[in-house]
Structures are given as C-alpha cells and as structure tokens.
Design a protein around this motif. Structure first.
Motif, PDB file in Angstrom:
ATOM      1  N   GLU A 471     -11.777  16.916  17.928  1.00  0.00           N
ATOM      2  CA  GLU A 471     -11.752  16.753  19.397  1.00  0.00           C
ATOM      3  C   GLU A 471     -11.361  15.337  19.772  1.00  0.00           C
ATOM      4  O   GLU A 471     -10.621  15.114  20.730  1.00  0.00           O
ATOM      5  N   LEU A 472     -11.880  14.386  18.997  1.00  0.00           N
ATOM      6  CA  LEU A 472     -11.546  12.983  19.275  1.00  0.00           C
ATOM      7  C   LEU A 472     -10.047  12.757  19.077  1.00  0.00           C
ATOM      8  O   LEU A 472      -9.383  12.109  19.908  1.00  0.00           O
ATOM      9  N   ALA A 473      -9.503  13.332  18.003  1.00  0.00           N
ATOM     10  CA  ALA A 473      -8.066  13.182  17.736  1.00  0.00           C
ATOM     11  C   ALA A 473      -7.251  13.791  18.885  1.00  0.00           C
ATOM     12  O   ALA A 473      -6.277  13.188  19.351  1.00  0.00           O
ATOM     13  N   ASP A 474      -7.683  14.961  19.391  1.00  0.00           N
ATOM     14  CA  ASP A 474      -6.956  15.597  20.503  1.00  0.00           C
ATOM     15  C   ASP A 474      -6.989  14.710  21.751  1.00  0.00           C
ATOM     16  O   ASP A 474      -5.976  14.556  22.443  1.00  0.00           O
ATOM     17  N   ALA A 475      -8.174  14.151  22.029  1.00  0.00           N
ATOM     18  CA  ALA A 475      -8.297  13.292  23.217  1.00  0.00           C
ATOM     19  C   ALA A 475      -7.421  12.048  23.069  1.00  0.00           C
ATOM     20  O   ALA A 475      -6.758  11.619  24.034  1.00  0.00           O
ATOM     21  N   LEU A 476      -7.385  11.481  21.864  1.00  0.00           N
ATOM     22  CA  LEU A 476      -6.545  10.297  21.628  1.00  0.00           C
ATOM     23  C   LEU A 476      -5.064  10.651  21.831  1.00  0.00           C
ATOM     24  O   LEU A 476      -4.319   9.919  22.501  1.00  0.00           O
ATOM     25  N   LYS A 477      -4.655  11.813  21.293  1.00  0.00           N
ATOM     26  CA  LYS A 477      -3.244  12.228  21.420  1.00  0.00           C
ATOM     27  C   LYS A 477      -2.891  12.422  22.902  1.00  0.00           C
ATOM     28  O   LYS A 477      -1.808  12.064  23.339  1.00  0.00           O
ATOM     29  N   LEU A 479      -4.169  10.921  25.533  1.00  0.00           N
ATOM     30  CA  LEU A 479      -3.989   9.627  26.215  1.00  0.00           C
ATOM     31  C   LEU A 479      -2.729   8.916  25.724  1.00  0.00           C
ATOM     32  O   LEU A 479      -2.016   8.278  26.502  1.00  0.00           O
ATOM     33  N   GLN A 480      -2.445   9.069  24.433  1.00  0.00           N
ATOM     34  CA  GLN A 480      -1.257   8.418  23.874  1.00  0.00           C
ATOM     35  C   GLN A 480       0.019   9.024  24.478  1.00  0.00           C
ATOM     36  O   GLN A 480       0.979   8.302  24.775  1.00  0.00           O
ATOM     37  N   GLY A 481      -0.046  10.344  24.711  1.00  0.00           N
ATOM     38  CA  GLY A 481       1.161  11.034  25.187  1.00  0.00           C
ATOM     39  C   GLY A 481       1.306  11.016  26.707  1.00  0.00           C
ATOM     40  O   GLY A 481       2.375  11.306  27.235  1.00  0.00           O
ATOM     41  N   ASP A 482       0.248  10.723  27.433  1.00  0.00           N
ATOM     42  CA  ASP A 482       0.315  10.792  28.910  1.00  0.00           C
ATOM     43  C   ASP A 482      -0.213   9.479  29.496  1.00  0.00           C
ATOM     44  O   ASP A 482      -1.363   9.371  29.915  1.00  0.00           O
ATOM     45  N   SER A 483       0.657   8.496  29.562  1.00  0.00           N
ATOM     46  CA  SER A 483       0.187   7.162  29.983  1.00  0.00           C
ATOM     47  C   SER A 483      -0.194   7.142  31.465  1.00  0.00           C
ATOM     48  O   SER A 483      -1.043   6.354  31.874  1.00  0.00           O
ATOM     49  N   ARG A 484       0.396   8.030  32.263  1.00  0.00           N
ATOM     50  CA  ARG A 484       0.035   8.037  33.702  1.00  0.00           C
ATOM     51  C   ARG A 484      -1.408   8.514  33.871  1.00  0.00           C
ATOM     52  O   ARG A 484      -2.180   7.944  34.638  1.00  0.00           O
ATOM     53  N   PHE A 485      -1.744   9.563  33.119  1.00  0.00           N
ATOM     54  CA  PHE A 485      -3.129  10.088  33.165  1.00  0.00           C
ATOM     55  C   PHE A 485      -4.097   8.999  32.667  1.00  0.00           C
ATOM     56  O   PHE A 485      -5.137   8.744  33.290  1.00  0.00           O
ATOM     57  N   ALA A 486      -3.697   8.350  31.590  1.00  0.00           N
ATOM     58  CA  ALA A 486      -4.542   7.282  31.024  1.00  0.00           C
ATOM     59  C   ALA A 486      -4.773   6.187  32.061  1.00  0.00           C
ATOM     60  O   ALA A 486      -5.888   5.686  32.225  1.00  0.00           O
ATOM     61  N   MET A 487      -3.714   5.839  32.782  1.00  0.00           N
ATOM     62  CA  MET A 487      -3.832   4.763  33.775  1.00  0.00           C
ATOM     63  C   MET A 487      -4.725   5.173  34.941  1.00  0.00           C
ATOM     64  O   MET A 487      -5.534   4.390  35.432  1.00  0.00           O
ATOM     65  N   GLU A 488      -4.559   6.420  35.372  1.00  0.00           N
ATOM     66  CA  GLU A 488      -5.362   6.924  36.495  1.00  0.00           C
ATOM     67  C   GLU A 488      -6.860   6.934  36.122  1.00  0.00           C
ATOM     68  O   GLU A 488      -7.719   6.502  36.901  1.00  0.00           O
ATOM     69  N   LEU A 489      -7.149   7.400  34.894  1.00  0.00           N
ATOM     70  CA  LEU A 489      -8.549   7.407  34.420  1.00  0.00           C
ATOM     71  C   LEU A 489      -9.116   5.990  34.442  1.00  0.00           C
ATOM     72  O   LEU A 489     -10.217   5.742  34.937  1.00  0.00           O
ATOM     73  N   SER A 490      -8.336   5.045  33.898  1.00  0.00           N
ATOM     74  CA  SER A 490      -8.877   3.686  33.767  1.00  0.00           C
ATOM     75  C   SER A 490      -9.036   3.009  35.125  1.00  0.00           C
ATOM     76  O   SER A 490      -9.964   2.227  35.329  1.00  0.00           O
ATOM     77  N   ARG A 491      -8.163   3.351  36.072  1.00  0.00           N
ATOM     78  CA  ARG A 491      -8.283   2.748  37.415  1.00  0.00           C
ATOM     79  C   ARG A 491      -9.599   3.186  38.065  1.00  0.00           C
ATOM     80  O   ARG A 491     -10.367   2.370  38.558  1.00  0.00           O
ATOM     81  N   GLN A 492      -9.850   4.507  37.997  1.00  0.00           N
ATOM     82  CA  GLN A 492     -11.091   5.033  38.601  1.00  0.00           C
ATOM     83  C   GLN A 492     -12.322   4.514  37.858  1.00  0.00           C
ATOM     84  O   GLN A 492     -13.351   4.217  38.462  1.00  0.00           O
ATOM     85  N   ALA A 493     -12.188   4.419  36.533  1.00  0.00           N
ATOM     86  CA  ALA A 493     -13.325   3.966  35.725  1.00  0.00           C
ATOM     87  C   ALA A 493     -13.681   2.521  36.082  1.00  0.00           C
ATOM     88  O   ALA A 493     -14.864   2.181  36.249  1.00  0.00           O
ATOM     89  N   GLN A 494     -12.669   1.691  36.238  1.00  0.00           N
ATOM     90  CA  GLN A 494     -12.925   0.278  36.541  1.00  0.00           C
ATOM     91  C   GLN A 494     -13.662   0.138  37.887  1.00  0.00           C
ATOM     92  O   GLN A 494     -14.650  -0.579  37.999  1.00  0.00           O
ATOM     93  N   GLN A 495     -13.177   0.897  38.883  1.00  0.00           N
ATOM     94  CA  GLN A 495     -13.801   0.830  40.207  1.00  0.00           C
ATOM     95  C   GLN A 495     -15.272   1.282  40.135  1.00  0.00           C
ATOM     96  O   GLN A 495     -16.180   0.621  40.647  1.00  0.00           O
TER      97      GLN A 495
END
Ligand code: UDP
Ligand code: GLC
Length: 538
Positions: A471-477, A479-495
C-alpha cells in the motif's frame, strides 16, 4: 525538630543501656527487686528490645539522617546500632549466670531498621512547604538525556516558562545541553544501572532488581519537589518515580502522556504500573492525542483526569535556501534530479523504516533519506544494523541514505519530495508528520493512532495500512506520478498544520492546565486555612 530528636536520643540511649544491663537489677544490691528478675520476662524481653531499638532507630534518623544518600545512611546507622547492641549483649554475657541472647540481637536489628524507616517517613511528612511565587513553579521530570519527540515538546514548554521552572533528567545527554541553551535550569539525577536499563517491555525480575535505584532517586525528588508548586512527569519512568515522590512531598502532579499504553508498546506489568500510578498520583493527565487518551482509559485510567493537547510547533517564516538544500543532497550522495523520500525519526522496529525500504524495491528511481538514529534501547541499535543490511540489497543499493541524528532538521524536510511515516503500531502523536506538513510536503502516514487524527486521507495527506509495504508503494507511485495532486495535498496540509499546531496556542493550553492543577491544591489549602480560622474565631 533535630534538637528534640537529639535530646530524645540521649534518653533513648540511656533506656537502651538500662534494658541491656537490666539483669544486674536482680543482684542482691537492689533488694526490692526479685533475684533473677529477667527470667520472668524472657518473652517480653524480645518486644522490649524491639520497641527500644525501634525508638532508638527513629531518633537516630531524625537527629542525624538526611534523605540525600538515604540508603547508605540507613545501612550505616543500622550497622552502628547493631554493633552497639552486640557489644551490650557481650557485656551481659560476662555477668555470672547470664548468656548472650541472640533473640535480643535480632530484636534490636528489626527494631532499628523499622525505626529508621519510620524516621524517614516522619521527615518526609515534615517537609511539605509552600513556595509562595506568583506563577506556579514547575519541576519537570524526564527519564532520558536523548532528544526524542517527547523531549522536544518539553524543551519548548520549559523554555517558555524558564524563570518558573526547573528540569530534572534521569540521564545526561544532549537534552540537558539543549535545555540549558534556552535558559532552563537543569540537573541530572542518574538512575542506577539496573533501573535505567528497564524498558517499556521489562518483566517482573528486571523491575524488582531496579527497585533500590528507583527508591533512592524518588527520595531525592521528594526533597527537590518541595520547592515547587507542581511536579510534571513527561515520560513513563518519570511518572513511576515522580508520582509517588510528588505525593510524599504533598505536591500535585501532571502527567504528560506521550505514549499509547497498550500491548506492543508496553508489557502488561508496565501498563498496570503506569495506570495505577497515574490514577493514584496525578491530578491531570495531558494526552498528546485522542488515541493516547482512549488507550489510557481502555487500560483503566481515570477519564476525568485527561485533557487532549497536541504537540505544538514553531511556524517557520522562512524555509532553507536552495543552495543549502542542493549542498545537502550532494553531501548525502543523492543525484540532484532524483525523486526523494524523507523518513525522519528514531530508528526503531515499531517506527517501520523496514516497511519503507521494502516498498522502495518497486520504485527503482526513488531515493530515501533516513533521518534519525537508534536512541533508546539495544533492540533499537540491533534494528539499525538490520536496516543497513536491508539497504545493501541489490534492489536498493546506493538509494538509501542514512543521515544519522541531526539537531537541525529543516533542510532535510525541504530537500524531500515526499515525507513518509510508517509506524507499524499506532503512533501516539507523530511530530514528523506535522513537520512534513508544515514544510509544505505531501505526507503519507500509517492509518492508526495520532497519525490518523493529524492526516485527513486524500485531503491533507494519504493514509495507508500500518505495516503494508505494498500500500505504501502504491501511495508513493501515486504521488510520484501525479505532481498536481501531490501539490494540492501539501498546500492544504500546510494550511491545516499552521492553523492547528501553532506552538503559542499549545503552550497557552498547557499553561492553563498547570495553573488549574496548582490552584486546585492552593484552593484546598486556603479552604482548610479558612475553616481553621472560622473554628478558632468561634
Ligand atoms: N528529529 C530530530 N533529529 C533527527 C530525527 C528526528 O530532531 O535526526 C526529531 C523530529 O523532527 C521530530 C522528533 O525528532 O520532531 C521525533 O518525534 P516523533 O513524535 O515523530 O517520534 P518519537 O521519536 O518521539 O516517537
Ligand atoms: C512520543 C511518541 C510520539 C509523539 C511524541 C511527542 O515520543 O512516540 O508519537 O509524537 O512523544 O508527543
């Protein structure tokens, strides 16, 4: 008190001499007592000796005893009194018709040990003083000299109230230096070797062997605690030792619960010891997450003691300069364009670094930095070696970078593309998760304990099943493959992290628990004083 004890000591010594030499009272020179009078009282002899030596022991302690090095003093006093007792018995045996009585020697020995213990208890009861400062004076206790998450939280709490606080550590190390650097008065009262090696999983035998060291330290804390309004135990061993010490010193106790009290984290014996100690000694328990609170209650802890306060964090106004991040990558041997995972935290099996290494086998281009070291136990050190062996596997070779423990961690978070938390048991809180969020990085965490409270799945991060490398490998893949999703997650997380975990707000909540805990006791004391005044007036 000492003056009276010394006068009483003289009287007791005279009484002891009289008791020991009393057979001479039967001599014809004192005609109003029957000849061989002591023979009628042979049984009573034992109790008289026991009582006399008990009083002698108490008096000797009160006259000369101090809680500093209490146990060595106790043996010295017992030895001295027993020697005196034997000498008196020998003197008696030189009296015609009178043999040495071993029962009297035993009675003297038991009596004086009991007496000395009574003396200690009386001394402890007599040292309950008030401190009379405006802000509550807090004595913080922590068992370790290393810098784990619980210690980093305490560092911030104590730094904010340095003028009204002191810290006692049971072990020296970089934590002491860090506290002193921020102006917190800190002292180290070492636990004996036996007691310091007792860990969260220790069984009965190891616990029993640790008792003398624990009692010794407890007495020293009783002495220290009387100059403070509140005792604040920050770790499990600090509670076991500081809890009874706070009670004996008549001080209220706050227990900051950083751990999940359950199987996997603690042996059954330790779970019971912690819960009973908290229930009996603490006026407040600060749990670092709902999960730690729930586990405390499920194990038998009193719900009404608990308040949940998460860890707090300084919100950095600036992140690391790009040049520093670049130099750090180069220093670790990571190619400048390599997609990099950061896992920060001490190396310990339950933290699950091995799960990340397993997951990375199917992400051939990714690199990982393991930031942290084995901090506490031999088991952790063995696990760290196993990780090195695992990292040498051909599928991972050259991609796993061990950074060791670092005091400054910000640049490590800034150089990462993703931050991973992979604890296989429920994480009590998980500072590294919040630190990843504050750094504006997408975070993957184990779905359990405090981690599952911090991260909202698909909104402020991704949650995976604890221990599941696939599951961890799938989650890493993902985020690695979808940088827009990764960025959106991190923006909300930071706030979210900035809103919830700001240090100032958390400090204020902890301060309020300290004030309430201290005032509850002050109120009780002033109510008693008022009642006494009213009664006197009536
Ligand atoms: N940490 C650190 N230096 C390191 C590795 C970790 O200062 O080399 C810090 C990390 O930033 C975090 C804390 O140690 O603040 C670990 O806390 P956490 O709650 O994640 O786990 P714990 O080790 O306390 O169980
Ligand atoms: C303990 C816990 C960790 C928590 C930290 C601070 O070390 O293991 O989960 O974040 O305390 O409360």
């Amino acid at each position: 008190m000492k003056r009276y004890a010394r006068i009483a000591l003289l009287i007791m010594l005279a009484a002891g001499l009289w008791l020991a030499l009393k057979p001479t009272l039967g001599s014809p020179r004192i005609p109003f007592l029957p000849f061989r009078w002591s023979e009628y009282f042979d049984l009573m002899d034992f109790w008289l000796n026991l009582g006399a030596f008990g009083i002698l022991g108490t008096t000797v302690w009160l006259a000369f005893g101090a809680l500093e090095k209490a146990f060595s003093r106790m043996w010295l006093m017992t030895g001295f009194i027993t020697l005196l007792n034997i000498l008196l018995e020998l003197m008696q045996s030189s009296i015609p018709g009178r043999a040495m009585d071993k029962a009297d020697v035993w009675a003297g020995l038991f009596g004086c040990v009991g007496g000395i213990v009574v003396g200690m208890v009386l001394q402890l009861l007599s040292i309950r003083k008030k401190t009379g400062h405006k802000e509550p004076q807090v004595l913080f206790l922590d068992q370790t000299g290393r810098l784990g998450g619980a210690e980093l939280m305490l560092l911030d709490i104590a730094a904010a109230r340095a003028a009204d606080s002191e810290v006692i550590l049971f072990q020296d190390g970089e934590f002491r230096t860090a506290l002193e650097n921020v102006g917190v008065k800190t002292s180290v009262l070492e636990l004996g070797d036996e007691a310091s090696t007792v860990d969260k999983q220790a069984g009965l035998k190891r616990v029993l062997r640790s008792i003398p060291g624990i009692l010794q330290l407890m007495l020293r804390i009783v002495q220290a605690a009387r100059s403070f309004d509140v005792v604040y135990a920050n770790t499990a061993k600090a509670l076991i030792i500081g809890g009874p010490a706070a009670r004996l010193a008549g001080r209220p106790l706050i227990f900051h619960l950083h751990d999940i009290i359950a199987d996997g984290h603690f042996s059954l014996l330790n779970q019971q010891a912690l819960i009973h100690c908290a229930n009996f000694c603490a006026q407040s328990v600060i749990a670092n997450s709902e999960a730690t609170k729930a586990a405390f209650i499920a194990c038998g802890g009193r719900a009404e003691l608990c308040v949940v306060i998460p860890n707090g964090f300084r919100i950095p106004t600036e992140r690391s300069p790009a040049s520093e991040v670049k130099a750090l990558r180069a220093g670790l041997g990571i190619p400048s364009d390599a997609w990099t995972v950061l896992m920060a935290g001490r190396l310990a099996h339950w933290k699950g670094q091995h799960v990340l290494l397993e997951a990375l086998k199917v992400l051939p281009a990714a690199h990982a930095v393991l930031l942290g070291d084995a901090l506490f136990t031999d088991e952790d050190r063995k696990y760290a070696q196993e990780l090195h062996t695992q990292a040498d596997a051909p599928e991972l070779a050259g991609r796993i970078h061990f950074a060791g423990f670092q005091k400054e961690t910000m640049a490590y978070f800034d150089m990462a593309d993703v931050v991973v938390h992979a604890s296989v048991y429920p994480e009590p809180f998980g500072r590294v998760i919040v630190e990843g969020m504050l750094a504006g990085k997408p975070v993957i965490a184990s779905r359990a304990g405090g981690a599952a409270e911090i991260v909202q799945h698909e909104e402020t991060g991704l949650l995976v099943d604890p221990g599941s490398a696939s599951e961890l490998a799938d989650a890493l893949k993902r985020l690695q493959g979808d940088s827009r999703f990764a960025m959106e997650l991190s923006r909300q997380a930071q706030q979210t992290a900035q809103d919830i975990y700001a240090l100032s707000a958390v400090q204020e909540k902890i301060e309020s628990v300290i004030r309430q805990t201290a005032s509850r006791v002050f109120r009780k004391e002033s109510e008693t004083a008022e009642t006494q005044t009213i009664q006197q007036a009536a």
